[in-house]
Enzyme design. Structure first.
Site, PDB file in Angstrom:
ATOM      1  N   CYS A 251       0.853  -1.184  -0.062  1.00  0.00           N
ATOM      2  CA  CYS A 251       0.405   0.127   0.016  1.00  0.00           C
ATOM      3  C   CYS A 251       0.983   1.219  -0.032  1.00  0.00           C
ATOM      4  CB  CYS A 251      -0.861   0.019   1.263  1.00  0.00           C
ATOM      5  SG  CYS A 251      -2.061  -1.290   1.181  1.00  0.00           S
ATOM      6  N   CYS A 426      14.366  10.734  -7.439  1.00  0.00           N
ATOM      7  CA  CYS A 426      13.129   9.735  -7.283  1.00  0.00           C
ATOM      8  C   CYS A 426      12.555   9.860  -5.762  1.00  0.00           C
ATOM      9  CB  CYS A 426      13.328   8.342  -7.840  1.00  0.00           C
ATOM     10  SG  CYS A 426      14.276   7.408  -6.482  1.00  0.00           S
TER      11      CYS A 426
END
Lengths: 468, 99
Positions: A251, A426
């Site tokens: 998740c 990132c």
């Protein structure tokens, strides 16, 4: 100002400590009281008259149930159900359920299990409550951010139903403690979030002969089934070989709509209630698949117990000892307590820290910053002047990097012989390394990645930079 | 033969995020019947656009993928040898671990 803050923090800490102490004492007293009530009710004409002792002519003999007046009032809507009634509620009150994981699935499961009146409710979790849990882990409140989830969940359950005995297992589930914890409960609910835990919990249930209510949710989909129930299959019957780690999304990486685990967690509570109260047909040998976006629930028939199953098959000899020695992390190639991956693919001179990068920006050094996160991540937040080229499209978009470098050199008037620097960022500093590896191979030999990604920028450079 | 193929649990990402595919597949290699083994190869060639290793391993689906033919586990109908019929619905679903 600072001393004020630390004084308040200190006071908060000491208040929280006394609150948890009081909670513990309340819980212990409630358990005592509950047991005294049970004892009194089993004695005819005792000081606490239950309906059964006063008006037992309507029942099949005396003491057909031991519900106290308070219980009858509290659970009246259950008792009014012809297909549930006194018998099922009595079964429930005598039962014990363990919920492993007080997260998105465990939150509603625990609340309903506490409310419905299982006798004893155990909670296993080692984690603490975080702000980014709150959208789905509805058992926790803001006041508990930073505190153990077990403590927070237990407090919520107690405030819903003080007559249930709530047991806090504030520890990570391991093969070393699983047998000891599970053996104290009748029904186990798997509300965890990773593959090794799911195999470990299923095996432990097989070894101890406990029914397992298993739920999972990710993104906009959920799955639910009951394992090891009444001759039905176990998790290993269905999945004898673990999936590749790349197929196990979390998740925290892929996202999840809060209400989706909520729905599956509610259904887990329902299945646990059915098993504990001995009513209805538990979802064994069948699996529920929930697609939130399409608004579709499909219930499919799955295979029965596999004769070849290593855990529960005909010739399986999986013992408690073997369970304790089994290495689930090795078996599934993934950790039991998933933490973000930390790759180290590059030489030190191909990496710079977020602080160093910040210094170069302040200096006005000619450079291009490529952000290789997916576009929907970039939309959440990004550094100024960064160029979003998601990693999968890097190969096709190399020309954009070349022209951005050239433009920057012209704009900054870089003298011939030197050139603009190329940096890659990132979210956490893994994909940026993969990108730099690729860039090195394709001629961008000076490309460097920013260590630890935007998370380190938020941590070391700009504390106001949002993290997600 | 008309079939409905559905992908879920993240497998749809391998077919350009399209979950439901209404397709026409005929028996392969001059065979009389279409069986799952041939359908898998057809899916891999015609529908899977990226990372085929996330869908298949050798001749079958990769570990962690459930295959359902008309809402029934393919283990109950003969797995790779399951014969498909007109209007069958085949679901490929990756098991979820999140919570």
């Amino acid at each position: 100002m600072e001393s004020d803050a630390s004084r308040i923090l200190h006071e908060l800490q000491s208040l929280r400590a006394s609150k948890s102490d009081i909670d513990r004492r309340i819980s212990a007293l409630e358990t005592q009281l509950h047991q005294i009530n049970l004892l009194n009710d089993s004695v005819p004409n005792g000081s606490h008259h239950s309906i059964s002792t006063i008006d037992n002519s309507h029942l099949n003999g005396p003491h057909a149930h031991y519900l106290t007046p308070e219980m009858i009032h509290r659970y009246s809507r259950h008792l009014l159900l012809p297909s549930f009634g006194v018998q099922a509620q009595s079964n429930l009150l005598k039962s014990s359920v363990l919920v492993v994981g007080a997260g998105g699935l465990g939150s509603p499961a625990l609340l309903y299990l506490a409310a419905c009146g299982v006798g004893r409710l155990g909670i296993v979790d080692h984690d603490v409550v975080e702000l980014n849990n709150m959208h789905r882990q509805i058992i926790h409140t803001e006041a508990f951010i930073g505190q153990p989830k077990v403590k927070s969940a237990a407090a919520a359950c107690r405030s819903v139903n003080s007559t249930v005995q709530i047991v806090e297992h504030h520890e990570a589930l391991r093969t070393s403690n699983a047998l000891g914890i599970f053996s104290k409960y009748d029904v186990i609910v798997d509300a965890t979030d990773n593959a090794p835990s799911r195999y470990m919990i299923s095996d432990c249930c097989v070894v101890l002969g406990k029914p397992l209510v298993s739920g999972a949710a990710l993104g906009l989909e959920g799955q639910l089934t009951v394992y090891n129930y009444n001759g039905g299959p176990c998790y290993r019957c269905l999945f004898p070989t673990p999936p590749p780690t790349t197929a196990c999304q979390r998740c925290a990486d892929s996202g999840v709509l809060g209400v989706v685990p909520g729905i599956i967690g509610c259904l887990q509570a329902l299945e646990a209630i059915k098993i504990a109260s001995v009513v209805g047909e538990p979802l064994s040998g069948r699996m529920l698949l929930f697609d939130a976006l399409a608004a579709r629930i499909r219930i499919v028939k799955i295979r029965g117990r596999s004769l070849q199953c290593k855990a529960c098959g005909e010739n399986a000899t999986f013992t408690q000892q073997e369970f304790q020695e089994f290495d689930y992390e090795k078996f599934t190639q993934s950790p039991l307590s998933p933490s973000p991956l930390k790759l180290n693919l590059l030489q030190a001179d191909s990496r710079i820290s977020s602080k160093e990068y910040h210094d170069r920006v302040v200096n006005g050094d000619a450079h291009v910053l490529v952000d290789v996160r997916p576009a929907h991540h970039f939309e959440i937040v990004s550094l100024p002047n960064s160029l979003n080229i998601p990693l999968p499209s890097l190969e096709a978009r190399l020309p954009e990097i070349s022209s951005a470098l050239k433009e920057e050199e012209e704009r900054k008037g870089v003298s011939s012989g030197s050139s603009a620097q190329l940096y890659v960022i990132c979210r956490r500093g893994n994909d940026s390394q993969r990108a730099v590896q690729y860039l090195h191979k394709t001629g961008f030999t000076s490309a460097r990645d920013i260590l630890g990604g935007l998370e380190s920028w938020a941590h070391d450079v700009d504390p106001n930079f949002p993290t997600y | 033969m008309q079939l409905t193929l559905e992908f879920g649990g993240g497998l749809e990402l391998l077919c350009e995020s399209v979950k439901i595919h209404n397709v026409n597949v005929d028996p392969q290699n001059g065979a009389e019947k279409l069986i799952m083994k041939d359908l898998l190869r057809w899916v891999r060639t015609n529908l899977i656009k990226e990372r085929p290793e996330m869908f298949m391993k050798e001749d079958s689906v990769r570990p962690g993928v459930l295959v359902l033919v008309n809402d029934c586990d393919w283990e109950l109908s003969g797995q790779l040898d399951t014969t498909l019929e007109e209007k069958d619905v085949v679901v490929f679903i990756s098991t979820l671990h999140g919570g």
